[in-house]
Write an enzyme that holds these catalytic residues in place. Structure first.
Site, PDB file in Angstrom:
ATOM      1  N   SER A   1      41.753  82.936  28.038  1.00 15.59           N
ATOM      2  CA  SER A   1      41.575  81.489  28.017  1.00 15.59           C
ATOM      3  C   SER A   1      42.344  80.908  29.192  1.00 15.59           C
ATOM      4  O   SER A   1      43.254  81.557  29.727  1.00 15.59           O
ATOM      5  CB  SER A   1      42.130  80.912  26.701  1.00 15.59           C
ATOM      6  OG  SER A   1      42.225  79.501  26.748  1.00 15.59           O
TER       7      SER A   1
ATOM      8  N   TYR B   1      48.611  80.211  19.843  1.00 15.21           N
ATOM      9  CA  TYR B   1      47.406  80.557  20.592  1.00 15.21           C
ATOM     10  C   TYR B   1      47.748  80.821  22.057  1.00 15.21           C
ATOM     11  O   TYR B   1      47.284  81.798  22.651  1.00 15.21           O
ATOM     12  CB  TYR B   1      46.397  79.415  20.482  1.00 15.21           C
ATOM     13  CG  TYR B   1      45.093  79.645  21.201  1.00 15.21           C
ATOM     14  CD1 TYR B   1      44.084  80.416  20.639  1.00 15.21           C
ATOM     15  CD2 TYR B   1      44.850  79.069  22.457  1.00 15.21           C
ATOM     16  CE1 TYR B   1      42.876  80.613  21.291  1.00 15.21           C
ATOM     17  CE2 TYR B   1      43.647  79.255  23.117  1.00 15.21           C
ATOM     18  CZ  TYR B   1      42.664  80.029  22.527  1.00 15.21           C
ATOM     19  OH  TYR B   1      41.467  80.224  23.188  1.00 15.21           O
TER      20      TYR B   1
ATOM     21  N   LYS C   1      47.156  84.365  24.003  1.00 15.34           N
ATOM     22  CA  LYS C   1      46.296  84.495  25.173  1.00 15.34           C
ATOM     23  C   LYS C   1      47.074  84.936  26.412  1.00 15.34           C
ATOM     24  O   LYS C   1      46.534  85.664  27.258  1.00 15.34           O
ATOM     25  CB  LYS C   1      45.551  83.186  25.425  1.00 15.34           C
ATOM     26  CG  LYS C   1      44.508  82.867  24.359  1.00 15.34           C
ATOM     27  CD  LYS C   1      43.480  83.976  24.201  1.00 15.34           C
ATOM     28  CE  LYS C   1      42.378  83.611  23.231  1.00 15.34           C
ATOM     29  NZ  LYS C   1      41.357  84.688  23.096  1.00 15.34           N
TER      30      LYS C   1
END
Length: 283
Positions: free
Chosen positions: A154, A167, A171
């Site tokens: 991402s 998150y 990532k």
């Protein structure tokens, strides 16, 4: 003739969204495609995850493109399920030439408000689950001394996102794993790269908590969400899953035969914006 004729591609998170788009694009280029998805809900995820019905529909969608398709309900948190999957795929199709590790979840919460299960679910799915897929596929990739692995990271693997520290950490971890894996697999002529998508229009971003984030207030609407997306990208608004797939196909193909260890942004210019774009573009 397609760029992936005769290849076998395994795609995780393939029941819908980016995974389904990538699977269809790989099939269009001639690959036999194995679709993998958990097809179960995870308690800490506030939006609905893919279902078995979604996976069955994905199988029909990819089959319509042409070529062989196999759909399997697999939890990437299970090393046993993944090992059995690899054995089945090799027995049925003879090889695994492309591995697209696309599965993941995204949830919201200040780091001090996250529960232990919020954090652990994120790591188990979005980071450790990526390692488990790589580990399961490794013996086959090494033995055949060829292959391409594409991980979905991402832009948040390259920058921070307030309200999603777990998150962001996961990532960033995916990119670290990709770089180490690229070095470890290189002696066996296996390439490992990652894509870093921007703001993609999938079920992961199509729920009220995301609308509130992009709209800047509780109760924000889908319309406000779409409008705000023009601030996130230099080109256009929300990115469609199929707009990411070209990069996946390229990295999977022999056209990228000398590319490994790369984190490729597919983000509409998000990462080159000077902090925030004050002039939305509606083209």
């Amino acid at each position: 003739m397609g760029s992936l004729d005769g290849k076998v591609a395994l795609v995780t998170g393939a029941a819908r969204g980016q995974g389904l788009a990538h699977a269809a694009a790989l099939a269009e280029q001639g690959a036999t495609v194995v679709l993998v998805d958990i097809c179960e809900q995870i308690a800490s995820v506030p939006y609905g995850l893919a279902t078995e019905e979604d996976l069955a529909l994905a199988e029909k969608t990819v089959s319509a493109v042409g070529g062989k398709v196999l759909a399997k309900k697999i939890d990437a948190r299970s090393s046993e399920q993944l090992a059995d999957l690899v054995t089945e795929v090799v027995a049925q199709f003879g090889s695994i030439d492309v591995v697209v590790v696309n599965h993941g979840i995204w949830t919201r919460g200040a780091l001090w408000d996250l529960t232990d299960s919020d954090w652990q679910d994120m790591m188990d799915v979005s980071l450790t689950g990526v390692w488990r897929v790589l580990k399961a596929a490794a013996p086959q990739l090494i033995s055949q001394r060829s292959g391409s692995v594409v991980l979905t990271a991402s832009v948040n693997g390259l920058e921070g996102q307030p309200g999603s520290s777990h998150y962001t950490a996961a990532k960033h971890g995916v990119l670290g794993l990709m770089k180490a894996a690229a070095l470890e697999f290189a002696p066996f002529s296996v390439r490992v790269n990652a894509i870093c998508p921007g703001f993609v229009d999938t079920a992961m971003t199509n729920w009220q908590g995301c609308y509130d984030m992009t709209g800047g207030k509780p109760g924000s609407t889908r319309e406000e969400h779409e409008k705000s997306a023009h601030h996130w990208h230099a080109i256009g608004g929300l990115i469609q899953p199929s707009e990411i797939s070209g990069a996946v196909v390229f990295l999977a193909s022999d056209s990228a035969s000398r590319i490994t260890g790369v984190a490729l942004p597919v983000d509409g210019g998000h990462l080159v914006l000077p902090t925030f774009n004050p002039a939305p573009s509606f083209i």
